[in-house]
Design a protein around this motif. Structure first.
Motif: not given
Length: 114
Positions: A57, A52-53, A49-50
């Protein structure tokens, strides 16, 4: 031949160079291309998830930098408050949430008796 190559604004700022529609008048950027699922999806590949985030960004930053680069290419003027870009009219039509108000107003009692 001692010529110096100067980078374009898009190269110097690492702005997104993909296919986007930029409407500088409305400060809007629309991306019409298909995103790479491997970079933006948790169900494809092995992204956390990190990660992907961070990809989201970084992509958003690059697309925003494209808008800023286009803003700096516009004619501008300065005054005591700073530098201001002269925005062109917007190209994107936004839908109204309410219908236009009626232009015909009923006559007042005073207008009816006159």
């Amino acid at each position: 031949n001692n010529r110096l190559r100067i980078e374009t604004t898009l190269e110097a700022t690492e702005a997104y160079t993909g296919a986007v529609d930029v409407d500088v008048g409305n400060l809007l950027v629309s991306e019409t291309s298909v995103l790479e699922r491997e970079k933006f999806s948790l169900t494809v590949g092995s992204l956390t998830r990190e990660e992907r985030d961070e990809n989201i960004k970084a992509h958003a930053r690059d697309v925003l930098q494209r808008l800023v680069s286009d803003l700096f290419a516009l004619p501008s003027e300065s005054d005591v408050n700073g530098r201001f870009a002269l925005l062109p009219p917007g190209e994107t039509k936004f839908p109204r949430s309410l219908p236009l108000p009626s232009m015909e107003k009923p006559k007042t009692k005073w207008e009816q008796s006159a």
